[in-house]
Write a protein that holds these residues in place. Structure first.
Motif, mmCIF file in Angstrom:
data_model
loop_
_atom_site.group_PDB
_atom_site.id
_atom_site.type_symbol
_atom_site.label_atom_id
_atom_site.label_comp_id
_atom_site.label_asym_id
_atom_site.label_seq_id
_atom_site.Cartn_x
_atom_site.Cartn_y
_atom_site.Cartn_z
ATOM 1 N N GLY A 21 0.831 -1.202 0.000
ATOM 2 C CA GLY A 21 0.000 0.000 0.000
ATOM 3 C C GLY A 21 0.863 1.248 0.000
ATOM 4 N N PRO A 22 0.219 2.421 0.054
ATOM 5 C CA PRO A 22 0.974 3.679 0.056
ATOM 6 C C PRO A 22 1.913 3.760 1.258
ATOM 7 C CG PRO A 22 -1.381 4.065 -0.264
ATOM 8 C CD PRO A 22 -1.241 2.636 0.125
ATOM 9 N N ILE A 23 2.990 4.496 1.101
ATOM 10 C CA ILE A 23 3.931 4.689 2.205
ATOM 11 C C ILE A 23 3.202 5.417 3.331
ATOM 12 C CG2 ILE A 23 6.062 5.852 2.916
ATOM 13 C CD1 ILE A 23 7.045 5.495 0.022
ATOM 14 N N PRO A 24 3.220 4.882 4.555
ATOM 15 C CA PRO A 24 2.474 5.510 5.658
ATOM 16 C C PRO A 24 3.059 6.871 6.037
ATOM 17 C CG PRO A 24 3.833 3.712 6.472
ATOM 18 C CD PRO A 24 3.919 3.657 4.983
ATOM 19 N N LYS A 25 2.246 7.686 6.676
ATOM 20 C CA LYS A 25 2.671 8.999 7.146
ATOM 21 C C LYS A 25 2.104 9.237 8.540
ATOM 22 C CE LYS A 25 2.857 11.156 2.538
ATOM 23 N NZ LYS A 25 2.356 12.266 1.683
ATOM 24 N N GLY A 26 2.729 10.133 9.279
ATOM 25 C CA GLY A 26 2.232 10.497 10.598
ATOM 26 C C GLY A 26 2.858 9.673 11.701
ATOM 27 N N GLU A 27 2.315 9.786 12.898
ATOM 28 C CA GLU A 27 2.870 9.095 14.059
ATOM 29 C C GLU A 27 2.888 7.584 13.832
ATOM 30 O OE1 GLU A 27 2.328 8.872 18.936
ATOM 31 O OE2 GLU A 27 0.786 9.805 17.689
ATOM 32 N N GLY A 28 4.008 6.991 14.063
ATOM 33 C CA GLY A 28 4.150 5.544 13.898
ATOM 34 C C GLY A 28 4.594 5.116 12.521
ATOM 35 N N ALA A 29 4.659 6.035 11.554
ATOM 36 C CA ALA A 29 4.989 5.649 10.185
ATOM 37 C C ALA A 29 6.405 5.081 10.084
ATOM 38 C CB ALA A 29 4.828 6.850 9.249
ATOM 39 N N ILE A 30 7.383 5.790 10.651
ATOM 40 C CA ILE A 30 8.770 5.320 10.588
ATOM 41 C C ILE A 30 8.909 3.998 11.336
ATOM 42 C CG2 ILE A 30 11.125 5.813 11.343
ATOM 43 C CD1 ILE A 30 10.305 7.328 8.847
ATOM 44 N N ALA A 31 8.236 3.880 12.470
ATOM 45 C CA ALA A 31 8.291 2.626 13.228
ATOM 46 C C ALA A 31 7.770 1.468 12.386
ATOM 47 C CB ALA A 31 7.480 2.756 14.513
ATOM 48 N N ASN B 190 -1.289 -2.190 22.527
ATOM 49 C CA ASN B 190 -1.896 -1.197 23.415
ATOM 50 C C ASN B 190 -1.222 0.150 23.173
ATOM 51 O OD1 ASN B 190 0.359 -0.686 25.377
ATOM 52 N ND2 ASN B 190 0.068 -2.842 25.859
ATOM 53 N N SER B 191 -1.865 1.217 23.571
ATOM 54 C CA SER B 191 -1.415 2.566 23.227
ATOM 55 C C SER B 191 -0.028 2.862 23.779
ATOM 56 C CB SER B 191 -2.416 3.604 23.741
ATOM 57 O OG SER B 191 -2.583 3.487 25.148
ATOM 58 N N ASP B 192 0.300 2.320 24.956
ATOM 59 C CA ASP B 192 1.596 2.579 25.558
ATOM 60 C C ASP B 192 2.715 1.968 24.729
ATOM 61 O OD1 ASP B 192 3.525 3.372 27.358
ATOM 62 O OD2 ASP B 192 3.208 1.696 28.718
ATOM 63 N N ASP B 193 2.590 0.666 24.380
ATOM 64 C CA ASP B 193 3.615 0.006 23.574
ATOM 65 C C ASP B 193 3.747 0.653 22.203
ATOM 66 O OD1 ASP B 193 4.182 -1.722 25.595
ATOM 67 O OD2 ASP B 193 3.185 -3.465 24.730
ATOM 68 N N LYS B 194 2.611 1.007 21.600
ATOM 69 C CA LYS B 194 2.651 1.616 20.276
ATOM 70 C C LYS B 194 3.371 2.963 20.313
ATOM 71 C CE LYS B 194 -0.996 1.207 17.705
ATOM 72 N NZ LYS B 194 -2.341 1.405 17.099
ATOM 73 N N GLN B 195 3.115 3.745 21.352
ATOM 74 C CA GLN B 195 3.763 5.044 21.444
ATOM 75 C C GLN B 195 5.262 4.908 21.681
ATOM 76 O OE1 GLN B 195 2.711 7.542 24.758
ATOM 77 N NE2 GLN B 195 3.173 9.429 23.647
ATOM 78 N N ILE B 196 5.636 3.955 22.534
ATOM 79 C CA ILE B 196 7.057 3.720 22.790
ATOM 80 C C ILE B 196 7.788 3.427 21.481
ATOM 81 C CG2 ILE B 196 8.683 2.037 23.761
ATOM 82 C CD1 ILE B 196 7.857 3.756 25.937
ATOM 83 N N LEU B 197 7.274 2.481 20.695
ATOM 84 C CA LEU B 197 7.923 2.122 19.434
ATOM 85 C C LEU B 197 7.884 3.275 18.442
ATOM 86 C CD1 LEU B 197 6.610 -1.543 18.972
ATOM 87 C CD2 LEU B 197 8.894 -0.828 19.691
ATOM 88 N N SER B 198 6.770 3.979 18.370
ATOM 89 C CA SER B 198 6.635 5.084 17.419
ATOM 90 C C SER B 198 7.653 6.179 17.686
ATOM 91 C CB SER B 198 5.217 5.664 17.482
ATOM 92 O OG SER B 198 4.254 4.703 17.114
#
Length: 703
Positions: A517-527, A550-558
């Motif tokens: 799909g299209p290259i993602p953008k925004g928070e978490g895209a690089i992760a 969960n939101s905590d793990d996702k934010q940490i990685l992002s």
């Protein structure tokens, strides 16, 4: 899955069964995993066999595999008749192991930890004929195991992988002198330059055989003996020193084969050589290989663009007058052989040098501090202790400078780029500085690429089997992308480190097959993009698991995967709100991902998130450290399945620790007292794999 494990005890075939019920080894499959992955898991979780032994000594008979349904009354729900889907396969143990009660065939007990406590399983080796009736219910399996008259027949199992003889262990007296042990080991050792030059001059001659090349190499380079500094040496890679020696020989063989791509080199690179050191072919009678093995090798050889590799060899100065027409340059060839022979010797942890007062602080290491990174350690020896590297020290000056540039001055790890493992500051900063200073020569950069290819080509410790890392474990198109990936570093002269890495990983996303799909953008895209590149497969599962975190793990990685380690730089796809550092390199994160993502992508991401979380607690965000990177070594985790991580002894914990006098961290198992409280240099890692409770239930949330 049911696994019939066999071996010969006193020339009689025996089966391994549970002592109480005379059943084969078995386990329930996790959802979404293949029977091959389940086989690997059952041998680990039910027998405790380590990864290296499973790969080396457990030979799977794929012809015996079959899938069937079995109707039995459920053990969990008494009286409920249940249909079970069963995978059944037989394997042979090719070498003895004390954990299996071999070679004597003793009964043994294995204890494993479950959510309900410890469980002991009693195993027994029983003569094959004693279980004829049990196996007879599976006709296809019995056909594999038995011939007419219930006589055991040749099963045509794949042949065991071959290894070359090891050098004798080196025995020296201990020395109180700084780095004295290494000096004593190499005292009086000299390079046989006549044999070394012979190998470099004749490597492309059709009459010069691989056997002659092998004999020239082991006679030439005394540094190879350092792998056997003593028996059972530990290494930083997690493999045995013996395996690292075999891998180095495999890399030397890869050099030999790449230099002969215009002849029989590619065939040997892919298929290996026979017992007479002649190139193997798909139709070879021996060694016996599975249909799948041969299919992968054939796919690789049919898609490799030899001319692309040839161009790099020419740019590296290894050939004069063109790849197919010109002769090789002996001086340049010798430099590559020396680099290959010494590259990994500092993986032997007992040889790692400590920074002396005479040299002063070295690459962020204080006086008295042991240099744990094997590349940096080798660079230290080249700079301050070249006498312990006689093969390097005796090269012509120009070639010595080239070896030092590729190994140390360049400070570039192509594997970190190809697997999106490192932040751009750590990855490119030194390389960009060299380009600005005009010290980067195209032939040295190309020599580094060839060295990196041969180093990875020899990654499997079976030199005569061919370059199996590429031929069996990498899709052919990925091998081509590796050759192409190095081109991106040429843009460092005009772009920032972060722009170059972002361009590269976006290119990898766009080239992914199937289309993501299209290259993602925004928070978490690089992760997301970096995690897909790290995993090198199961991309759909990785992305689905990331979205379900969960939101905590996702934010940490992002956040942590988007840190650049370059002040004032940020990724365009995922700009961070706050700057600062240090950034983190989780060393061997790709290996952890590749081990787990096809069966448990969510677990792999949760493990990485917890490591990042506790690392940030140990190294809080600071503005003045925006250019810094902390390396966290997880080599103890990389070969494990995530579900195995909670299997610990009483009072044992996974911890992130920062050894004294060091700026980096490592993940290890430690026995901790009850009531232990996290400290500045040691923090407990909570691997609640598969659990994704609310963020307020997670300990010590950093963000």
């Amino acid at each position: 899955i049911k696994v019939w494990l066999m071996t010969d005890i006193l020339n009689v075939t025996h089966l391994l069964v549970t002592k109480k019920k005379d059943r084969p080894i078995s386990m329930c499959l996790e959802k979404g995993i293949s029977w091959e992955q389940a086989l690997d898991q059952v041998l680990s979780s039910r027998l405790g066999l380590e990864d290296n032994f499973r790969k080396r000594a457990i030979v799977v008979d794929r012809n015996s595999y079959h899938l069937f349904e079995e109707i039995e009354y459920s053990l969990s729900y008494p009286g409920l008749k249940t249909v079970y889907q069963m995978h059944e396969v037989s394997c042979r143990v090719a070498e003895p192991h004390a954990l299996l009660g071999l070679p004597d065939g003793n009964d043994f007990v294995f204890t494993r930890t479950t959510t309900e406590g410890s469980m002991m399983i009693n195993y027994s080796w029983q003569p094959f004929k004693a279980h004829d009736s049990l196996i007879g219910r599976r006709k296809s399996l019995k056909k594999t195991l038995l011939g007419l008259g219930n006589e055991l027949i040749d099963m045509k199992l794949p042949s065991p992988k071959r290894q070359l003889p090891l050098p004798e262990p080196l025995l020296v007296k201990e020395s109180a002198e700084p780095n004295g042990r290494l000096k004593e080991l190499m005292r009086g050792k000299v390079t046989n330059w006549e044999r070394a030059w012979h190998a470099a001059r004749h490597i492309c001659d059709p009459e010069y055989s691989l056997k002659e090349f092998y004999e020239d190499c082991i006679a030439s380079f005394p540094e190879l003996g350092l792998f056997m500094a003593t028996e059972n040496e530990a290494t930083s890679s997690g493999r045995t020193a013996a395996d690292e020696y075999q891998r180095t020989l495999g890399s030397l063989f890869a050099v030999f084969w790449l230099m002969r791509l215009h002849g029989d080199g590619l065939q040997s690179f892919v298929y290996g050589v026979d017992q007479d050191w002649k190139p193997l072919s798909p139709s070879a009678v021996s060694p016996i290989r599975s249909v799948e093995d041969l299919r992968k090798r054939q796919a690789f050889i049919s898609q490799v663009d030899v001319s692309r590799i040839g161009k790099v060899l020419v740019v590296a100065g290894l050939f004069q007058g063109g790849f197919c027409n010109g002769a090789n340059d002996p001086k340049r060839t010798l430099a590559l052989l020396v680099l290959t022979a010494i590259h990994d010797i500092m993986k032997v942890t007992s040889l790692l040098p400590a920074v002396t007062e005479a040299s002063g602080p070295f690459e962020n290491h204080k006086v008295g501090e042991t240099i744990c990174n094997h590349d940096t350690a080798l660079g230290y020896l080249m700079e301050y202790m070249p006498e312990v590297l006689p093969s390097y020290n005796g090269l012509p000056q120009a070639q010595r400078e080239s070896v030092k540039f590729t190994q140390f001055d360049m400070e570039f790890n192509l594997g970190w780029l190809v697997q999106a493992e490192a932040p751009p500051g750590l990855l490119f900063n030194q390389f960009k500085r060299i380009i600005r200073q005009g010290k980067s020569r195209s032939e040295d950069v190309a020599l580094y690429l060839i060295h990196w290819l041969t180093d990875l080509a020899g990654a499997e410790p079976y030199p005569q089997e061919g370059c199996e890392k590429f031929a069996l474990k990498f899709p052919p198109q990925l091998f081509v992308s590796f050759l192409s990936s190095f081109h991106c570093v040429t843009f460092l002269s005009t772009k920032s480190e972060t722009e170059v890495l972002e361009d590269y990983i976006c290119w990898r996303w766009a080239m992914h097959d199937p289309y993501l799909g299209p290259i993602p953008k925004g928070e978490g895209a690089i992760a997301m993009i970096r995690l897909v590149v790290m995993a090198q497969g199961a991309s759909g599962k990785v992305l689905e698991a990331f979205h379900d975190l969960n939101s905590d793990d996702k934010q940490i990685l992002s956040v942590e995967l988007a840190r650049t380690a370059r002040k004032g730089q940020s990724f365009q796809l995922s700009p961070l709100v706050s700057e600062g550092g240090p950034a983190f390199l989780i060393y061997y994160a790709p290996a952890l991902m590749q081990k787990n993502c096809s069966s448990n992508a969510a677990g792999a991401l949760q493990v990485l998130a917890e490591i990042f979380r506790q690392a940030r607690n140990m190294w809080p965000l600071q503005e003045d450290r925006a250019d810094d990177t902390v390396i966290v070594q997880i080599d103890m985790l990389k070969g494990l399945y995530c579900h195995e991580l909670p299997d610990l002894r009483q009072d044992e914990h996974w911890v992130l620790k920062r050894p004294s006098h060091q700026i980096n961290g490592t993940v290890a198992k430690e026995i901790l007292p009850k009531g232990f409280v996290d400290e500045l240099d040691q923090r407990v890692l909570h691997f609640d794999v598969g659990q994704s409770g609310p963020a307020d239930m997670r300990r010590n949330t950093a963000l």
